[in-house]
Design an enzyme around this catalytic site. Sequence first.
Site, PDB file in Angstrom:
ATOM      1  N   HIS A  58     -35.807 -13.357   7.735  1.00  0.00           N
ATOM      2  CA  HIS A  58     -34.481 -12.916   8.221  1.00  0.00           C
ATOM      3  C   HIS A  58     -33.442 -12.951   7.103  1.00  0.00           C
ATOM      4  O   HIS A  58     -32.249 -13.110   7.366  1.00  0.00           O
ATOM      5  CB  HIS A  58     -33.990 -13.779   9.389  1.00  0.00           C
ATOM      6  CG  HIS A  58     -35.014 -14.006  10.448  1.00  0.00           C
ATOM      7  ND1 HIS A  58     -35.142 -13.196  11.559  1.00  0.00           N
ATOM      8  CD2 HIS A  58     -36.001 -14.938  10.551  1.00  0.00           C
ATOM      9  CE1 HIS A  58     -36.139 -13.633  12.316  1.00  0.00           C
ATOM     10  NE2 HIS A  58     -36.687 -14.696  11.717  1.00  0.00           N
TER      11      HIS A  58
ATOM     12  N   SER B 160     -20.107   1.097 -15.198  1.00  0.00           N
ATOM     13  CA  SER B 160     -19.213   1.862 -14.338  1.00  0.00           C
ATOM     14  C   SER B 160     -18.183   2.558 -15.208  1.00  0.00           C
ATOM     15  O   SER B 160     -17.759   2.019 -16.228  1.00  0.00           O
ATOM     16  CB  SER B 160     -18.529   0.905 -13.360  1.00  0.00           C
ATOM     17  OG  SER B 160     -17.302   1.462 -12.928  1.00  0.00           O
TER      18      SER B 160
ATOM     19  N   LYS C 144     -18.800  -4.063 -14.812  1.00  0.00           N
ATOM     20  CA  LYS C 144     -19.990  -3.756 -14.026  1.00  0.00           C
ATOM     21  C   LYS C 144     -21.259  -3.546 -14.844  1.00  0.00           C
ATOM     22  O   LYS C 144     -21.247  -2.979 -15.927  1.00  0.00           O
ATOM     23  CB  LYS C 144     -19.753  -2.482 -13.186  1.00  0.00           C
ATOM     24  CG  LYS C 144     -18.796  -2.658 -12.037  1.00  0.00           C
ATOM     25  CD  LYS C 144     -19.239  -3.681 -11.006  1.00  0.00           C
ATOM     26  CE  LYS C 144     -20.355  -3.171 -10.133  1.00  0.00           C
ATOM     27  NZ  LYS C 144     -19.923  -2.096  -9.222  1.00  0.00           N
TER      28      LYS C 144
ATOM     29  N   GLU D 236     -31.965   1.236  -7.587  1.00  0.00           N
ATOM     30  CA  GLU D 236     -31.305   1.967  -6.502  1.00  0.00           C
ATOM     31  C   GLU D 236     -31.846   3.386  -6.384  1.00  0.00           C
ATOM     32  O   GLU D 236     -32.062   3.903  -5.286  1.00  0.00           O
ATOM     33  CB  GLU D 236     -29.801   2.015  -6.744  1.00  0.00           C
ATOM     34  CG  GLU D 236     -29.126   0.673  -6.546  1.00  0.00           C
ATOM     35  CD  GLU D 236     -27.686   0.700  -7.018  1.00  0.00           C
ATOM     36  OE1 GLU D 236     -26.816   1.034  -6.218  1.00  0.00           O
ATOM     37  OE2 GLU D 236     -27.439   0.404  -8.192  1.00  0.00           O
TER      38      GLU D 236
END
Length: 458
Positions: free
Chosen positions: A156, A277, A283, A290
């Site tokens: 979970h 970024s 970043k 991804e």
Amino acid sequence: MKKLWGGRFSKETSSLIDDFHSSISFDQRLYREDIRGSQAHATMLGEQGIMAAAEAELLVKELGAILVDIEAGRVEFDLAAEDIHMNVERLLIARLGPVGKKLHTGRSRNDQVALDLRLYMRREISGIQEQLLHLLKVLLELGDKHIETVMPGYTHLQRAQPVTLAHHLLAYSAMFKRDYERLSDAVKRLNICPLGAGALAGTTYNLAPMRVAELLEFDDVALNSMDAVSDRDHAIEFCAAASLIMMHLSRFSEEIILWSSAEYSFIELDDAYSTGSSIMPQKKNPDVAELVRGKTGRVYGDLFTLLTLMKGLPLAYNKDMQEDKEAVFDAIDTVKACLLVFPPMLQTMTVKAQNMRRAAEGGYTNATDLADYLAKKGIPFREAHEVVGQAVLNAITQGKALCEISLAEYQEWSSVFAEDLYEAISMKTCVEKREVLGGPAPAAVRQALQRLRTWMTQ
Ligand code: ARG
């Protein structure tokens, strides 16, 4: 331009229609398979006396020359010639004249395209299997290094019980091993030669399909001509197997993404495998993972394209089936691209073992072991669970780990607790005692790594 099939037509095809139904823009990537298949077909025609041996030889030779020219970029494909099959045939006729016109004896584009696709997929699948083996090798190397790297195992997405990074990675190894085997299994049904089926009803020529199968290294020939030209199960099976590969990569990617966040901080991806970024200077994004996760959707889409394409098609060949190729090609390209970037991304990442261990220690992941400690001393497990539950609640309010609670306090909950409880709930014990086959204990993990290594060298 006169079509190769133009005999019964008195008008030219509209250029609109040429554009619409031509597949050369994408099926040209089948040129090798198309030529190899035609060479085998011509060889067989010569051997069977359906054409003169010298003619067959000439065809084989000139097809070889066309292959060289295509590879050297000297051939321009013609949209009006529709597809790769007729482009190659047209070239052959232009070069050889009447002999070139004999190649298509006892054959149809329907069995030809079925053959080409099978040959192409067979080659590409073997390449994907090599990539899977490489990924497994990288996982083995990482596993060897992290047999003792304790981290929380989750259910979970809540910290559950301690495991090791090697154990966690071996879960993915198990998935990719199954993926490899699934592809081998799919190849059994793929590796069947459809040539001889003709358009749909075979042919009256004395062809030798077994000989063609042998020349092209197929395991068998198709035993029903109608099925041979209209079966695309193998393409669907491949896309299903490819979807599972992507699903596994996507789950792995998701973890890489989570682990690279400040919230987890379990790993840091190498600069060469991350991106920045354009606005936020701080970043460092896990874009590779991804994108792999995102591209999974494409491959599922390819699978559904094929399933939907084939649903409701009457026997035998229908032009709808020309749409199969782009889906198959896209699935192949996508899986290959993802399997190319994934292993080096893993190889170059930094593992923050300290943070992993701290997360395991801080997350009450040894609570089950504390309950087991009581149960082993004669307290019924349900009761032990209750007692430890209260101990955990108390520890949470004090902001302490279970190993930081004093023995005196423990003894308030149960008189069975003794000094040896600390040993029983140490991360080391929690992991090392889980020696069950398939468990996270170093001994069990070493065994699993060894089994995988042996399988890989077979
Ligand atoms: N380009 C076609 C395809 O990919 C080849 C087979 C064409 N056959 C036909 N009867 N029109 O399916």
